[in-house]
Design an enzyme around this catalytic site. Structure first.
Site, short mmCIF file in Angstrom:
data_model
loop_
_atom_site.label_atom_id
_atom_site.label_comp_id
_atom_site.label_asym_id
_atom_site.label_seq_id
_atom_site.Cartn_x
_atom_site.Cartn_y
_atom_site.Cartn_z
CE LYS A 1 -3.43 -1.09 -0.57
NZ LYS A 1 -3.77 -1.81 -1.85
CG HIS B 1 4.63 -6.28 -1.24
ND1 HIS B 1 4.73 -4.95 -1.51
CD2 HIS B 1 3.36 -6.63 -1.62
CE1 HIS B 1 3.59 -4.52 -2.05
NE2 HIS B 1 2.75 -5.52 -2.12
CB SER C 1 -3.82 2.47 1.97
OG SER C 1 -3.98 1.96 0.68
#
Ligand code: A3P
Length: 289
Positions: free
Chosen positions: A47, A102, A132
């Site tokens: 995010k 990530h 988010s």
């Protein structure tokens, strides 16, 4: 670490969504994947502007021409290193390979260290990341969801969310910032000056663009343009997996949305934790006063 729940798996203490990750896929990313010197990695905590960077890298490599960005899904253009789909797929990609991840620094491919591969690490104000992620967890049926926002902030603060602690992720990656092939960007500077950020990325990649190509990148990577582009707005994903009626994937796209979500007490507690965790980092971010 709390029970990760049925939708998640734990890999070396890091919580990952089981729909698109497996122990084998992450182990392959970490130990089996062979990094090449011309690889370009976009690394983010979730995010923080991952999809935005996927769009920017595609458009920069297409000299601002949106044709590819509008015809091939973002996850095929800049595929994920750690997902179950990566093994085999990434090996066949032509160089330079554009790759998303990530993964925290400690789980990154061992073959990365000692290579000349480039990393663009994009960071975002953790309070906005938290908001988010809250809405994303609400709309994505493959994620655990905690309805009570205060409790969600606690989980986020404790790192009991996807990809673990924001603090550990950011501090781990910032440890590499003196590497020649490392570019640190913030979501906030991209939002404030997208053209200037694109120029920084181009300079880093050694891929200068003329003014017209730059216009093409900036125009097609705007929030509005991306919201309309079904190849990056995740509308290709079935509603039973991502229900955009609950919350759109490209939701608000602004810095500072946390102000309408954190209570005064939650904000103070988070600021205390932030100061404790980040005191020795030696980097000032746009959200640091
Ligand atoms: P919000 O939920 O705050 O709107 P990721 O791609 O890492 O999952 O991050 C998603 C976040 O980036 C969402 O934040 C999304 O709206 C925002 N985003 C994606 N593209 C953007 C753009 N072109 N401009 C601004 N924000 C963007």
């Amino acid at each position: 670490m709390a029970d990760p729940g049925p939708r998640s798996l734990l890999y070396e203490g890091i919580m990952l969504p089981a729909l698109v990750h497996s122990t084998e896929s992450v182990r392959y990313a970490q130990l089996g994947f062979q990094v090449r010197d011309r690889d370009v990695f976009s690394v983010t905590y979730p995010k923080s502007g991952t999809t935005w960077m996927q769009e920017l890298l595609t458009l920069i490599h297409s000299d601002g021409d949106p044709q590819l960005a509008r015809s091939v899904p973002s996850w095929e253009r800049v595929p994920w290193l750690e997902q179950t789909t990566a093994a085999g797929f990434l090996e066949k990609r032509p160089c330079p390979r554009l790759i998303s991840s990530h993964l925290p620094c400690g789980l990154f491919p061992t073959s990365f260290h000692g290579s000349n591969a480039q990393v663009i690490y994009t960071v975002r104000n953790p309070k906005d990341v938290c908001v988010s992620l809250y809405y994303y967890s609400k709309m994505a049926s493959f994620l655990e969801f905690q309805e009570d926002f205060g409790e969600f902030v606690e989980l986020f603060s404790a790192g009991k969310v996807l990809f673990g602690s924001w603090f550990q992720h950011v501090k781990g990656w910032l440890g590499l910032r003196d590497r020649l092939n490392f570019l640190l960007l913030t979501y906030e500077e991209m939002h404030q000056d997208l053209r200037g950020s694109v120029e920084r990325i181009c300079q880093f990649l050694g891929k200068p663009l003329d003014a017209r190509a730059l216009d093409g990148v900036v125009e097609n990577a705007s929030f509005q343009a991306m919201k309309q582009n079904k190849m990056c707005n995740y509308s290709l994903v079935p509603e039973n997996i991502m229900d955009q009626r609950i919350s759109p994937f490209l939701r608000k796209g602004v810095p500072g949305d946390w102000k309408g979500h954190f209570t005064v007490a939650q904000n103070q507690a988070f600021d205390r934790l932030y100061r404790e965790q980040m005191q020795d980092v030696g980097v000032r971010f746009p959200w640091d006063e």
